[in-house]
Motif scaffolding. Structure first.
Motif, PDB file in Angstrom:
ATOM      1  N   SER A 199      60.100  64.532  36.663  1.00 18.81           N
ATOM      2  CA  SER A 199      60.513  63.226  36.164  1.00 18.81           C
ATOM      3  C   SER A 199      59.319  62.279  36.199  1.00 18.81           C
ATOM      4  N   PRO A 200      58.766  61.906  35.030  1.00 14.17           N
ATOM      5  CA  PRO A 200      57.623  60.985  35.027  1.00 14.17           C
ATOM      6  C   PRO A 200      57.917  59.671  35.746  1.00 14.17           C
ATOM      7  N   ARG A 201      59.139  59.151  35.620  1.00 17.56           N
ATOM      8  CA  ARG A 201      59.462  57.887  36.260  1.00 17.56           C
ATOM      9  C   ARG A 201      59.379  57.988  37.773  1.00 17.56           C
ATOM     10  N   LEU A 202      59.952  59.069  38.328  1.00 20.94           N
ATOM     11  CA  LEU A 202      59.917  59.212  39.780  1.00 20.94           C
ATOM     12  C   LEU A 202      58.557  59.647  40.293  1.00 20.94           C
ATOM     13  N   ARG A 203      57.845  60.425  39.516  1.00 22.06           N
ATOM     14  CA  ARG A 203      56.493  60.805  39.951  1.00 22.06           C
ATOM     15  C   ARG A 203      55.637  59.548  40.099  1.00 22.06           C
ATOM     16  N   ALA A 204      55.766  58.611  39.156  1.00 20.28           N
ATOM     17  CA  ALA A 204      55.016  57.365  39.255  1.00 20.28           C
ATOM     18  C   ALA A 204      55.488  56.536  40.436  1.00 20.28           C
ATOM     19  N   GLN A 205      56.794  56.437  40.590  1.00 23.99           N
ATOM     20  CA  GLN A 205      57.350  55.603  41.655  1.00 23.99           C
ATOM     21  C   GLN A 205      56.969  56.126  43.028  1.00 23.99           C
ATOM     22  N   ILE A 206      57.080  57.434  43.201  1.00 22.79           N
ATOM     23  CA  ILE A 206      56.827  58.022  44.508  1.00 22.79           C
ATOM     24  C   ILE A 206      55.337  58.042  44.840  1.00 22.79           C
ATOM     25  N   ARG A 207      54.503  58.349  43.862  1.00 15.87           N
ATOM     26  CA  ARG A 207      53.062  58.417  44.149  1.00 15.87           C
ATOM     27  C   ARG A 207      52.439  57.033  44.245  1.00 15.87           C
ATOM     28  N   ASN A 208      53.095  56.010  43.709  1.00 15.33           N
ATOM     29  CA  ASN A 208      52.558  54.646  43.787  1.00 15.33           C
ATOM     30  C   ASN A 208      52.933  53.941  45.082  1.00 15.33           C
TER      31      ASN A 208
ATOM     32  N   ALA B  52      70.609  60.776  28.734  1.00 18.79           N
ATOM     33  CA  ALA B  52      70.814  61.335  30.082  1.00 18.79           C
ATOM     34  C   ALA B  52      72.167  62.027  30.175  1.00 18.79           C
ATOM     35  N   ASN B  53      72.198  63.181  30.829  1.00 15.91           N
ATOM     36  CA  ASN B  53      73.449  63.898  31.097  1.00 15.91           C
ATOM     37  C   ASN B  53      74.077  63.477  32.418  1.00 15.91           C
ATOM     38  N   THR B  54      73.235  63.194  33.410  1.00 17.98           N
ATOM     39  CA  THR B  54      73.756  62.925  34.750  1.00 17.98           C
ATOM     40  C   THR B  54      72.804  62.035  35.515  1.00 17.98           C
ATOM     41  N   SER B  55      73.267  61.510  36.659  1.00 15.53           N
ATOM     42  CA  SER B  55      72.463  60.679  37.563  1.00 15.53           C
ATOM     43  C   SER B  55      72.325  61.393  38.899  1.00 15.53           C
ATOM     44  N   TYR B  56      71.192  61.178  39.566  1.00  9.70           N
ATOM     45  CA  TYR B  56      70.907  61.862  40.823  1.00  9.70           C
ATOM     46  C   TYR B  56      70.553  60.868  41.924  1.00  9.70           C
ATOM     47  N   ILE B  57      70.889  61.230  43.165  1.00 10.17           N
ATOM     48  CA  ILE B  57      70.316  60.591  44.337  1.00 10.17           C
ATOM     49  C   ILE B  57      69.190  61.487  44.826  1.00 10.17           C
ATOM     50  N   CYS B  58      68.091  60.876  45.278  1.00  8.64           N
ATOM     51  CA  CYS B  58      66.919  61.629  45.726  1.00  8.64           C
ATOM     52  C   CYS B  58      66.973  61.830  47.243  1.00  8.64           C
ATOM     53  N   LEU B  59      66.704  63.041  47.688  1.00 10.58           N
ATOM     54  CA  LEU B  59      66.708  63.400  49.110  1.00 10.58           C
ATOM     55  C   LEU B  59      65.345  63.934  49.520  1.00 10.58           C
ATOM     56  N   GLN B  60      65.147  64.016  50.825  1.00 12.81           N
ATOM     57  CA  GLN B  60      63.920  64.596  51.371  1.00 12.81           C
ATOM     58  C   GLN B  60      64.143  66.013  51.900  1.00 12.81           C
ATOM     59  N   SER B  61      65.387  66.497  51.834  1.00 11.64           N
ATOM     60  CA  SER B  61      65.697  67.815  52.389  1.00 11.64           C
ATOM     61  C   SER B  61      66.511  68.620  51.388  1.00 11.64           C
TER      62      SER B  61
ATOM     63  N   ASP C  55      60.613  66.545  47.084  1.00 12.22           N
ATOM     64  CA  ASP C  55      61.840  65.772  46.918  1.00 12.22           C
ATOM     65  C   ASP C  55      62.902  66.660  46.289  1.00 12.22           C
ATOM     66  N   TYR C  56      64.163  66.289  46.520  1.00  6.87           N
ATOM     67  CA  TYR C  56      65.298  67.057  46.019  1.00  6.87           C
ATOM     68  C   TYR C  56      66.271  66.082  45.363  1.00  6.87           C
ATOM     69  N   TYR C  57      66.946  66.524  44.311  1.00  6.29           N
ATOM     70  CA  TYR C  57      67.781  65.642  43.522  1.00  6.29           C
ATOM     71  C   TYR C  57      69.158  66.273  43.369  1.00  6.29           C
ATOM     72  N   VAL C  58      70.214  65.520  43.714  1.00  8.93           N
ATOM     73  CA  VAL C  58      71.571  66.053  43.628  1.00  8.93           C
ATOM     74  C   VAL C  58      72.461  65.035  42.933  1.00  8.93           C
ATOM     75  N   ASP C  59      73.407  65.522  42.125  1.00 12.21           N
ATOM     76  CA  ASP C  59      74.348  64.620  41.468  1.00 12.21           C
ATOM     77  C   ASP C  59      75.723  64.715  42.126  1.00 12.21           C
ATOM     78  N   GLY C  60      76.694  64.027  41.543  1.00  7.64           N
ATOM     79  CA  GLY C  60      78.013  63.957  42.161  1.00  7.64           C
ATOM     80  C   GLY C  60      78.744  65.283  42.196  1.00  7.64           C
ATOM     81  N   THR C  61      78.523  66.122  41.185  1.00  8.24           N
ATOM     82  CA  THR C  61      79.184  67.429  41.169  1.00  8.24           C
ATOM     83  C   THR C  61      78.703  68.297  42.311  1.00  8.24           C
ATOM     84  N   ALA C  62      77.386  68.298  42.547  1.00  6.18           N
ATOM     85  CA  ALA C  62      76.843  69.088  43.654  1.00  6.18           C
ATOM     86  C   ALA C  62      77.427  68.616  44.983  1.00  6.18           C
TER      87      ALA C  62
END
Length: 841
Positions: A108-117, A228-237, A265-272
């Motif tokens: 994800s370019p958006r998160l790569r920028a956000q996390i590395r910045n 977008a098909n779905t939304s995710y919360i980002c985790l560290q595990s 980083d790990y990304y999970v949506d509501g179905t997971a």
């Protein structure tokens, strides 16, 4: 891991249908698989990012900069050893791929920028991967639906995340009478989230968020929503994630996964998340302080369908400042018994309808759309999801859901007879129980004060009332306030039956028809009387009134409480409840059965065995020291353990706000103290000093928590086999313990188990003449006309009673009664600081 057996390594990915209607048994992906993928491809991706972006732009790079190198990243992925050919699925500049290790990856370019910045460092489990729990439960426990959980995967790793939400969670839990638990970094796993959603009244996601789309069109580079098909919360595990979570599914805009790996980083949506829940949520609320959480229904819909009644989130990327401001106003209103609809309305009125709305570039709704400003969105049974593409808009919320409180009247609500006289003495020390009748005053000098008259209106106070030797005599017009237990704190009631309360969102004093929970504790020289939202009762000399004040309370004058004398204990009594049993050693119990405690107790006092169940039919029981294999092995049957010699019987009794655990030798169990640097230590000590512990029923056993934060657990390693308090950062690596409670008091036998053949004292030399025994030899316990055996052949010769006749402990036909003890005073409640919100950083 919660539900599935871990495998050592997944070497190939089996085809899985796009729908979960017919599930293959999923397998948990082991940590070694993520490590292998990271070493194979993510290190190369980071090298590309460093060379092409970070070296040139540093922390000022944009998402569009990362989108520009997507083709280079794809080339590196396709050249990696773990890449599964043909598995790349691209959605704009966002893409995912599969690996031979069974791990689905995404870029994800958006998160790569956000996390590395941002100032992110690698997670150090020793420092951050912990679970912190604070309990405000009324003793006896409260329903699990009164608890609050916060998930902070990036706290300590990204300086933008503050303690605002953990502090808010504590304030919410104080209002509900539940517990507040914060899961940081690697403790914030998918199974921990699933467990919290199953059991908590409120769950808060305080993390990063994203979707499975990023528009690489230069004209719409901030668009993460349109495809977008779905939304995710980002985790560290990635702990607990399965092959089913990472299987390909087909959405409106192509193939995607319900969970994927993003390189650390790990990304999970509501179905997971919903697929990891074993039961439905308790009609609860989910607050998602993450970006793009409502951009699609991928998070809210599966969880709403799983029993979460209210889901709150943002349509776009949200700023930290506005999120913190919104949550502060919203939860202040919710804690004051407002509905979601009322609280949302208040927060929008006070803060704004959309993110950054005070910025001149975003101060109209048209400008907000142009700049992709985030709008707060609510979904509930009374509020439909607006639909993807319609979430960037104003919303009128209808939800009538309330934060259910444990506030219960402890006294009749009808007015009491006013006091017609009496003396009130100044309270100068913490109270074990603040219940009683009081005057609320402001001292203007050593011998003069101003007394509350029962209203918050201007001029509502009696001035120049005399103080003599720390006492005030009652006079007509003074408001006598009755303080009584209420929920986790107290209520304050006037003689007319109305209750003192704060005014939500404003300075003031309200008179309520129902009890309002207030905390009371002794501050630095004066009592702190604090409302549910953190406002403080003070005296305003300009308006001549007593009111609850928010952030400006320091500008007002302190109050004092004067307690009516003669009807209640001395107000200077110690703040810690005194032990209810003597501290000298107690006699061991000779036998008895102990039953497993499986539910929260209104009072944990009693006698227990401390056990670890190593199977469904066997257990090991604590013997009373911190030594390897210092246990007694035993069998369990129908949830019971029969006492065996060597088992340590632990007496639990009230102590302060919690309980102490005393061994038969009179010592008390406690954790090791903090070391010289203020860190916890593993171990258990037997101290002569009573130690306060918190005891609750946990998810897998009994939680016994020391003041240091350490928890009592069992180390099942063969070389250890010991019960100990383990550090709050590592205790989850040990086994949960169980408490087994004595089933009824076991009377002391008055006779030996087998009849003695000889009396302890020779019968020919009794202390008193043998001709005058307590029980005459010719009159056995059973009348001689109906002997159990012929009277001419008694089991024991009548001249030789089993117990010397002149010195029986009790009459032979009555067992020694078990001593009883008076109940201990109610525990004093722990008090939070007056202000629960940390300033945004």
């Amino acid at each position: 891991m919660k539900r599935f057996l871990a495998i050592l390594l997944i070497i190939a990915m089996l085809p899985i249908p796009a729908t979960f209607a017919q599930k293959a048994e999923p397998t948990v992906i082991p940590e070694e698989a993520y490590d292998a993928v990271y070493a194979d491809v993510w290190e190369d991706i980071e090298d590309i990012e460093t060379a092409k972006i970070v070296a040139k732009r540093g922390r000022n790079a944009s998402a569009d900069d990362y989108a520009a190198i997507v083709d280079d990243v794809i080339a590196a992925v396709e050249a990696s050893d773990t890449f599964v050919k043909g598995s790349i699925h691209r959605n704009g500049a966002f893409f995912t791929w599969k690996t031979t290790e069974g791990v689905a990856c995404g870029y994800s370019p958006r998160l790569r920028a956000q996390i590395r910045n941002t100032a992110i460092k690698d997670a150090d489990p020793e420092d951050y991967a912990d679970i912190e729990t604070t309990s405000y439960a009324v003793r006896g426990g409260s329903p699990s639906a009164k608890n609050v959980a916060v998930f902070q995967p990036y706290y300590g790793l990204d300086s933008s995340f503050t303690t605002a939400y953990p502090n808010e969670a504590k304030a919410i839990a104080q209002a509900t009478g539940g517990t507040a638990t914060t899961y940081k970094t690697s403790a914030a796993t998918i199974d921990a989230i699933a467990d919290a959603l199953e059991s908590c009244a409120v769950v808060i996601f305080d993390s990063h968020g994203t979707t499975d789309y990023y528009n690489d069109n230069d004209m719409n580079e901030d668009d993460c929503v349109s495809r977008a098909n779905t939304s995710y919360i980002c985790l560290q595990s990635g702990a607990g994630l399965t092959t089913a979570d990472m299987a390909d599914v087909t959405g409106t805009y192509g193939t995607y996964q319900h969970a994927f790996y993003g390189g650390k980083d790990y990304y999970v949506d509501g179905t997971a998340i919903a697929n990891h829940m074993d039961k439905t949520a308790p009609n609860s609320m989910l607050w998602m302080a993450i970006c793009l959480g409502m951009a699609t229904d991928g998070l809210e819909k599966p969880l709403h369908n799983k029993g979460v009644e209210v889901v709150y989130g943002y349509s776009q990327s949200v700023t930290f400042d506005y999120d913190y401001d919104w949550e502060s106003v919203f939860w202040k209103n919710m804690k004051n018994d407002k509905t979601v609809a009322q609280s949302i309305s208040a927060m929008k009125t006070e803060v704004g309808e959309w993110d950054d709305c005070t910025n001149k570039d975003c101060n109209t709704i048209a400008k907000a759309w142009q700049n992709y400003c985030a709008f707060p969105i609510v979904v509930s049974s009374e509020d439909n999801y607006p639909g993807k593409g319609n979430v960037d808009n104003l919303q009128t919320v209808n939800s009538t859901w309330k934060l259910k409180s444990s506030v219960t009247p402890t006294e009749p609500t009808e007015p009491t007879e006013p006091i017609t006289g009496g003396t009130f003495k100044k309270v100068t020390a913490e109270q074990s129980d603040w219940s009683g009748k009081y005057l609320i005053v402001n001292e203007t000098s050593a011998d003069k004060c101003i007394v509350f008259t029962g209203t918050g209106d201007k001029g509502a106070a009696m001035k120049d009332i005399a103080i003599s030797s720390g006492t005030v005599n009652y006079a007509d017009g003074m408001a006598v306030v009755t303080v009584a237990k209420c929920g986790s704190g107290y209520s304050m009631r006037l003689d007319n039956g109305s209750y003192l309360n704060e005014v939500p969102g404003d300075n003031g004093l309200a008179l309520a028809a129902s009890p309002a929970e207030i905390s009371i504790s002794m501050g630095a020289g004066s009592p702190d009387v604090i409302g549910a939202s953190g406002t403080v009762l003070r005296y305003n000399p300009s308006a001549i009134c007593f009111r609850f004040y928010g952030g400006s309370y320091m500008n007002q004058r302190e109050i004092q409480l004067y307690k009516q004398t003669g009807t209640t204990p001395d107000p200077t009594e110690e703040s810690t409840a005194k032990p209810t049993d003597p501290t000298e050693p107690t006699e061991p119990i000779e036998g008895g059965s102990f039953a497993k405690v499986t539910a929260e107790q209104s009072d944990w006092s009693g006698k227990y065995l401390l056990a670890f169940e190593d199977s469904t039919t066997s257990a090991v029981v604590y013997k009373g020291s911190d030594a390897q294999n210092d246990t007694v092995s035993t069998q369990t049957s129908n949830g019971r353990i029969a006492y065996k010699e060597g088992m340590a019987i632990v007496t639990v009794k009230k102590c302060g706000n919690g309980y102490s655990m005393q061994l038969e030798n009179g010592t008390y169990l406690d954790s090791k103290p903090l070391d010289g640097s203020g860190k916890e230590q593993n171990g258990i000590v037997c101290s002569d000093t009573e130690a306060e512990l918190v005891i609750n029923i946990g998810t897998d056993g009994t939680d016994i928590i020391a003041a240091t934060g350490s928890r009592l657990r069992y180390n099942a390693t063969a070389s250890e086999g010991r019960f100990r308090f383990y550090k709050s950062t590592t205790y989850i690596n040990q086994k949960a313990v169980q408490l087994y409670k004595l089933e009824g008091e076991i009377p002391r036998p008055t006779e030996p188990t087998t009849p003695p053949t000889e009396p302890t004292t020779p019968p020919t030399q009794p202390t008193t003449p043998p001709t005058e025994p307590t029980t005459p030899p010719t009159q056995p316990t059973t009348p001689p006309t109906q002997p159990t055996t012929p009277p001419t052949q008694p089991t024991t010769p009548p001249t030789e009673p089993t117990t010397p006749p002149t010195e029986p402990t009790t009459p032979p036909t009555e067992p020694t009664p078990t001593p009883t003890h008076p109940p201990s005073p109610p525990p004093q409640r722990r008090q939070p600081p007056p202000h629960h919100n940390a300033p945004p950083q």
